[in-house]
Motif scaffolding. Structure first.
Motif, PDB file in Angstrom:
ATOM      1  N   ARG A 250       0.858  -1.187   0.000  1.00 49.90           N
ATOM      2  CA  ARG A 250       0.000   0.000   0.000  1.00 49.90           C
ATOM      3  C   ARG A 250       0.892   1.235   0.000  1.00 49.90           C
ATOM      4  O   ARG A 250       1.946   1.234   0.611  1.00 49.90           O
ATOM      5  CB  ARG A 250      -0.907   0.001   1.230  1.00 49.90           C
TER       6      ARG A 250
ATOM      7  N   LEU B 222      -7.094  -1.568   1.162  1.00 51.85           N
ATOM      8  CA  LEU B 222      -6.871  -2.444   0.007  1.00 51.85           C
ATOM      9  C   LEU B 222      -8.134  -2.568  -0.831  1.00 51.85           C
ATOM     10  O   LEU B 222      -9.224  -2.253  -0.379  1.00 51.85           O
ATOM     11  CB  LEU B 222      -6.420  -3.829   0.499  1.00 51.85           C
TER      12      LEU B 222
ATOM     13  N   THR C 112      -7.747   4.734  -2.567  1.00 54.02           N
ATOM     14  CA  THR C 112      -8.558   3.940  -1.634  1.00 54.02           C
ATOM     15  C   THR C 112      -8.948   4.698  -0.376  1.00 54.02           C
ATOM     16  O   THR C 112      -9.842   4.266   0.346  1.00 54.02           O
ATOM     17  CB  THR C 112      -7.806   2.672  -1.204  1.00 54.02           C
TER      18      THR C 112
ATOM     19  N   GLU D 149       1.280  -5.361   4.542  1.00 50.78           N
ATOM     20  CA  GLU D 149       0.049  -5.581   5.294  1.00 50.78           C
ATOM     21  C   GLU D 149       0.272  -5.600   6.799  1.00 50.78           C
ATOM     22  O   GLU D 149      -0.686  -5.556   7.571  1.00 50.78           O
ATOM     23  CB  GLU D 149      -0.627  -6.874   4.818  1.00 50.78           C
TER      24      GLU D 149
ATOM     25  N   CYS E 196      -3.881   3.505   4.213  1.00 50.15           N
ATOM     26  CA  CYS E 196      -4.300   3.126   2.861  1.00 50.15           C
ATOM     27  C   CYS E 196      -5.033   1.789   2.932  1.00 50.15           C
ATOM     28  O   CYS E 196      -4.526   0.813   3.494  1.00 50.15           O
ATOM     29  CB  CYS E 196      -3.082   3.014   1.941  1.00 50.15           C
TER      30      CYS E 196
ATOM     31  N   ALA F 166      -2.781   0.234  -4.844  1.00 49.22           N
ATOM     32  CA  ALA F 166      -3.557   0.971  -3.848  1.00 49.22           C
ATOM     33  C   ALA F 166      -2.782   2.189  -3.356  1.00 49.22           C
ATOM     34  O   ALA F 166      -1.622   2.085  -2.946  1.00 49.22           O
ATOM     35  CB  ALA F 166      -3.908   0.061  -2.671  1.00 49.22           C
TER      36      ALA F 166
END
Length: 275
Positions: free
Chosen positions: A32, A275, A125, A49, A273, A96
């Motif tokens: 991200r 996903l 996003t 993540e 951010c 993203a």
């Protein structure tokens, strides 16, 4: 807060190292990207993540002024260029993306910032407010956060993890540069370079100290109605070693400056951010 700040500082220094060396870390899951369109710098932050910094890049900015995109095509070109750099470094396409807005920005300017991110090839996003972005990195749930940007000093008061007040006034790093240029008879580029050079701080800070005191007085006026036990300062213009002591003298509460304060908000945007 001590342990949280220690962890935050380690993460920020790692992110700073990635930008300075042009390196990247191994990652887990989907990447991200946070896009920070600052008055003085555009910074892209990439996290995985697990919210760990994976890569980053920055570029001197003249395309945004006080949260307003004044050179749309220039902003798109700069973000596109940085995105390409990071994709080449990582060997993957970045999809993203998120961006952030400063306190008090108008809806039309919010749309313009989001449009820059989309035009550069990201799937937008999230648009997060800057105080939320920064607090998510620092682990702040209560207190005041002061973002000393290029054009403005913004303050956000948090209680139980929620932003309950924001304010913004036009005194920032650009004003430091102008004062420094006027004092020495320099052009603004010479003054900006001197301001950013840590080796010149002993000569620079006494000249720009009145600007820092003005910033502190702005914050003090806001905090009369929103008393807090601690103030956290972020943004590139607060990097001087004596910055906190000037603020503490005016505010009468502890002032905390994290490591790499310029990079707090960019990293927080990436963390927010989706996903």
């Amino acid at each position: 807060m001590g342990q949280e700040l220690t962890q935050a500082n380690e993460t920020l220094l790692e992110f700073e190292r990635l930008i300075q060396t042009g390196g990247c870390n191994a990652w887990e899951g989907t990447l991200r990207t946070g896009v920070d369109l600052g008055t003085a710098n555009i910074v892209l932050a990439v996290v995985d993540e697990q919210n760990r910094p994976v890569a980053g890049a920055s570029y001197p900015s003249t395309v945004v002024r006080d949260g307003i995109v004044v050179d749309y095509m220039g902003a798109v070109r700069a973000v596109t260029h940085l995105k390409g750099q990071l994709e080449e470094r990582l060997g993957v396409m970045l999809d993203a993306g998120a961006c952030a807005i400063p306190p008090g920005i108008l809806e039309g300017n919010v749309k313009a910032i989001g449009n820059v991110v989309e035009a550069a090839g990201f799937r937008l996003t999230n648009i997060v407010d800057e105080p939320t972005a920064a607090s998510s990195v620092l682990g702040i749930s209560d207190g005041a956060e002061v973002d000393v940007g290029g054009g403005t000093t913004g303050i956000s008061v948090l209680k139980d993890g929620k932003v309950i007040f924001t304010g913004d006034e036009p005194t920032g790093g650009t004003h430091m540069t102008l004062v420094l240029a006027g004092f020495h008879g320099w052009n603004t580029q010479e003054a900006e370079l001197a301001k950013r050079d840590p080796a010149q701080e002993a000569n620079v800070f006494p000249v720009i100290k009145p600007v820092v005191e003005k910033m502190a007085s702005i914050v003090r006026n806001y905090l009369r109605e929103y008393p807090v036990e601690a103030v956290y300062v972020v943004g590139g213009a607060c990097c001087f070693t004596q910055f906190e002591s000037v603020f503490e003298k005016f505010l009468g509460v502890p002032v905390v400056k994290p490591a790499a304060p310029l990079l707090v908000t960019p990293l927080g945007i990436a963390v927010n951010c989706k996903l």
